[in-house]
Design a protein around this motif. Structure first.
Motif, PDB file in Angstrom:
ATOM      1  N   ARG A 128       0.836  -1.194   0.000  1.00 43.27           N
ATOM      2  CA  ARG A 128       0.000   0.000   0.000  1.00 43.27           C
ATOM      3  C   ARG A 128       0.877   1.253   0.000  1.00 43.27           C
ATOM      4  O   ARG A 128       2.089   1.171   0.190  1.00 43.27           O
ATOM      5  CB  ARG A 128      -0.903   0.010   1.235  1.00 43.27           C
ATOM      6  CG  ARG A 128      -1.748  -1.241   1.359  1.00 43.27           C
ATOM      7  CD  ARG A 128      -2.561  -1.209   2.619  1.00 43.27           C
ATOM      8  NE  ARG A 128      -3.164  -2.504   2.918  1.00 43.27           N
ATOM      9  CZ  ARG A 128      -4.078  -2.677   3.839  1.00 43.27           C
ATOM     10  NH1 ARG A 128      -4.511  -1.667   4.561  1.00 43.27           N
ATOM     11  NH2 ARG A 128      -4.581  -3.883   4.054  1.00 43.27           N
ATOM     12  N   ILE A 129       0.240   2.396  -0.173  1.00 40.09           N
ATOM     13  CA  ILE A 129       0.958   3.660  -0.096  1.00 40.09           C
ATOM     14  C   ILE A 129       0.270   4.566   0.928  1.00 40.09           C
ATOM     15  O   ILE A 129      -0.837   4.278   1.378  1.00 40.09           O
ATOM     16  CB  ILE A 129       1.080   4.340  -1.479  1.00 40.09           C
ATOM     17  CG1 ILE A 129      -0.287   4.541  -2.129  1.00 40.09           C
ATOM     18  CG2 ILE A 129       1.995   3.540  -2.395  1.00 40.09           C
ATOM     19  CD1 ILE A 129      -0.230   5.226  -3.486  1.00 40.09           C
ATOM     20  N   LEU A 130       0.944   5.624   1.282  1.00 38.55           N
ATOM     21  CA  LEU A 130       0.435   6.511   2.325  1.00 38.55           C
ATOM     22  C   LEU A 130      -0.828   7.244   1.864  1.00 38.55           C
ATOM     23  O   LEU A 130      -1.006   7.511   0.672  1.00 38.55           O
ATOM     24  CB  LEU A 130       1.507   7.524   2.718  1.00 38.55           C
ATOM     25  CG  LEU A 130       2.688   6.925   3.476  1.00 38.55           C
ATOM     26  CD1 LEU A 130       3.794   7.960   3.640  1.00 38.55           C
ATOM     27  CD2 LEU A 130       2.253   6.386   4.834  1.00 38.55           C
ATOM     28  N   PRO A 131      -1.700   7.595   2.828  1.00 43.37           N
ATOM     29  CA  PRO A 131      -2.913   8.334   2.487  1.00 43.37           C
ATOM     30  C   PRO A 131      -2.592   9.592   1.682  1.00 43.37           C
ATOM     31  O   PRO A 131      -1.642  10.309   1.990  1.00 43.37           O
ATOM     32  CB  PRO A 131      -3.500   8.712   3.848  1.00 43.37           C
ATOM     33  CG  PRO A 131      -2.930   7.728   4.802  1.00 43.37           C
ATOM     34  CD  PRO A 131      -1.570   7.368   4.266  1.00 43.37           C
ATOM     35  N   MET A 132      -3.389   9.824   0.651  1.00 45.18           N
ATOM     36  CA  MET A 132      -3.319  10.977  -0.228  1.00 45.18           C
ATOM     37  C   MET A 132      -2.178  10.889  -1.239  1.00 45.18           C
ATOM     38  O   MET A 132      -1.943  11.833  -1.989  1.00 45.18           O
ATOM     39  CB  MET A 132      -3.278  12.285   0.553  1.00 45.18           C
ATOM     40  CG  MET A 132      -4.519  12.464   1.421  1.00 45.18           C
ATOM     41  SD  MET A 132      -4.544  13.986   2.363  1.00 45.18           S
ATOM     42  CE  MET A 132      -4.450  15.182   1.053  1.00 45.18           C
ATOM     43  N   ASP A 133      -1.461   9.761  -1.281  1.00 45.21           N
ATOM     44  CA  ASP A 133      -0.425   9.566  -2.289  1.00 45.21           C
ATOM     45  C   ASP A 133      -0.911   8.665  -3.419  1.00 45.21           C
ATOM     46  O   ASP A 133      -0.143   8.337  -4.318  1.00 45.21           O
ATOM     47  CB  ASP A 133       0.840   8.946  -1.661  1.00 45.21           C
ATOM     48  CG  ASP A 133       1.621   9.944  -0.828  1.00 45.21           C
ATOM     49  OD1 ASP A 133       1.310  11.154  -0.882  1.00 45.21           O
ATOM     50  OD2 ASP A 133       2.542   9.511  -0.107  1.00 45.21           O
ATOM     51  N   GLY A 134      -2.178   8.254  -3.361  1.00 45.69           N
ATOM     52  CA  GLY A 134      -2.733   7.355  -4.371  1.00 45.69           C
ATOM     53  C   GLY A 134      -4.008   7.906  -4.959  1.00 45.69           C
ATOM     54  O   GLY A 134      -4.208   9.124  -4.998  1.00 45.69           O
ATOM     55  N   GLU A 135      -4.878   6.994  -5.379  1.00 48.17           N
ATOM     56  CA  GLU A 135      -6.079   7.383  -6.108  1.00 48.17           C
ATOM     57  C   GLU A 135      -7.383   7.025  -5.405  1.00 48.17           C
ATOM     58  O   GLU A 135      -8.456   7.246  -5.965  1.00 48.17           O
ATOM     59  CB  GLU A 135      -6.057   6.722  -7.489  1.00 48.17           C
ATOM     60  CG  GLU A 135      -4.846   7.125  -8.313  1.00 48.17           C
ATOM     61  CD  GLU A 135      -4.682   6.321  -9.581  1.00 48.17           C
ATOM     62  OE1 GLU A 135      -4.257   6.914 -10.587  1.00 48.17           O
ATOM     63  OE2 GLU A 135      -4.980   5.095  -9.568  1.00 48.17           O
ATOM     64  N   LEU A 136      -7.319   6.487  -4.206  1.00 43.57           N
ATOM     65  CA  LEU A 136      -8.546   6.172  -3.474  1.00 43.57           C
ATOM     66  C   LEU A 136      -9.112   7.444  -2.842  1.00 43.57           C
ATOM     67  O   LEU A 136      -8.384   8.397  -2.581  1.00 43.57           O
ATOM     68  CB  LEU A 136      -8.273   5.129  -2.382  1.00 43.57           C
ATOM     69  CG  LEU A 136      -7.688   3.800  -2.856  1.00 43.57           C
ATOM     70  CD1 LEU A 136      -7.449   2.873  -1.672  1.00 43.57           C
ATOM     71  CD2 LEU A 136      -8.591   3.133  -3.881  1.00 43.57           C
ATOM     72  N   ALA A 137     -10.386   7.461  -2.588  1.00 40.49           N
ATOM     73  CA  ALA A 137     -11.062   8.649  -2.044  1.00 40.49           C
ATOM     74  C   ALA A 137     -10.938   8.701  -0.522  1.00 40.49           C
ATOM     75  O   ALA A 137     -11.931   8.788   0.200  1.00 40.49           O
ATOM     76  CB  ALA A 137     -12.527   8.645  -2.473  1.00 40.49           C
ATOM     77  N   VAL A 138      -9.701   8.673  -0.034  1.00 42.86           N
ATOM     78  CA  VAL A 138      -9.496   8.625   1.416  1.00 42.86           C
ATOM     79  C   VAL A 138      -9.901   9.925   2.099  1.00 42.86           C
ATOM     80  O   VAL A 138     -10.403   9.912   3.224  1.00 42.86           O
ATOM     81  CB  VAL A 138      -8.052   8.223   1.795  1.00 42.86           C
ATOM     82  CG1 VAL A 138      -7.764   6.793   1.383  1.00 42.86           C
ATOM     83  CG2 VAL A 138      -7.018   9.160   1.209  1.00 42.86           C
ATOM     84  N   THR A 139      -9.715  11.056   1.443  1.00 40.02           N
ATOM     85  CA  THR A 139     -10.147  12.326   2.036  1.00 40.02           C
ATOM     86  C   THR A 139     -11.661  12.347   2.188  1.00 40.02           C
ATOM     87  O   THR A 139     -12.188  12.742   3.232  1.00 40.02           O
ATOM     88  CB  THR A 139      -9.666  13.520   1.188  1.00 40.02           C
ATOM     89  OG1 THR A 139      -8.232  13.482   1.114  1.00 40.02           O
ATOM     90  CG2 THR A 139     -10.087  14.840   1.811  1.00 40.02           C
ATOM     91  N   ALA A 140     -12.363  11.906   1.165  1.00 40.70           N
ATOM     92  CA  ALA A 140     -13.829  11.846   1.236  1.00 40.70           C
ATOM     93  C   ALA A 140     -14.274  10.881   2.323  1.00 40.70           C
ATOM     94  O   ALA A 140     -15.250  11.149   3.041  1.00 40.70           O
ATOM     95  CB  ALA A 140     -14.415  11.438  -0.111  1.00 40.70           C
TER      96      ALA A 140
END
Length: 189
Positions: A128-140
């Motif tokens: 995996r990669i760190l939050p906000m370094d990829g394309e998943l809607a983790v902020t949402a």
């Protein structure tokens, strides 16, 4: 083995234990609910909550399945763990949690990844990669959780080949920086 996990969690003064069914695609819901009652009773006697973490390829594959298991058990100390990778790889969207009472959620594990999973889910979940370094809607996801009233712990679960060779202080600093970016971007203070 559950007793050892409970003893270890209690000795560490942890607030909970985390359970997941990672292998196989079928569980008997009645037997699973009965077992959750047993585990929850043991954990409760030690002052612990039991968190159920859905895993897309396991017997408890979705948040709905985990919620149904918890409801069927009636265990007052059982709640959900939401792992961002598992959540998105199960096809969930942030609005899927809008109707979950915040009290039903015990912990959140953040990470990020490419929008499309690799063919090998084991390789994908293990890198995996760190939050906000990829394309998943983790902020949402973070915003939706806060809008629902969730005020519990947020953390990172980010196993990655990218950590190999780095010292713990560097990894910790990078994880902390990522969580602060997520917190600021999602306004989840």
């Amino acid at each position: 083995r559950v007793e050892e996990m409970i003893d270890a969690a209690a000795a560490l003064e942890a607030p909970s234990i985390n359970l997941a069914h990672a292998f196989g695609h079928h569980i008997d819901p009645v037997a699973a609910a009965a077992r959750l009652v047993e585990i929850s009773d043991l954990a409760g006697a030690a002052g612990l909550e039991v968190l159920i973490e859905p895993i897309p390829w396991g017997g408890i594959a979705t948040l709905d399945a985990a919620r149904a298991l918890i409801a069927a058990s009636g265990a007052a100390n059982a709640r959900l763990t939401i792992d961002a990778w598992h959540f998105f790889r199960a096809g969930c969207r942030p609005d899927a949690i809008a109707d979950i009472p915040s009290a039903a959620i015990g912990a959140i594990q953040f990470c990020d990844a490419a929008a499309v999973a690799r063919d090998d889910l084991w390789a994908d979940t293990g890198d995996r990669i760190l939050p906000m370094d990829g394309e998943l809607a983790v902020t949402a996801l973070a915003r939706t959780l806060r809008q629902c009233g969730y005020a519990g712990p947020f953390g990172i679960e980010c196993p990655s080949a990218g950590w190999h060779g780095l010292d713990a202080a560097t990894v910790g600093r990078r994880c902390g920086d990522a969580m602060r970016r997520l917190r600021d971007d999602a306004a989840i203070r």
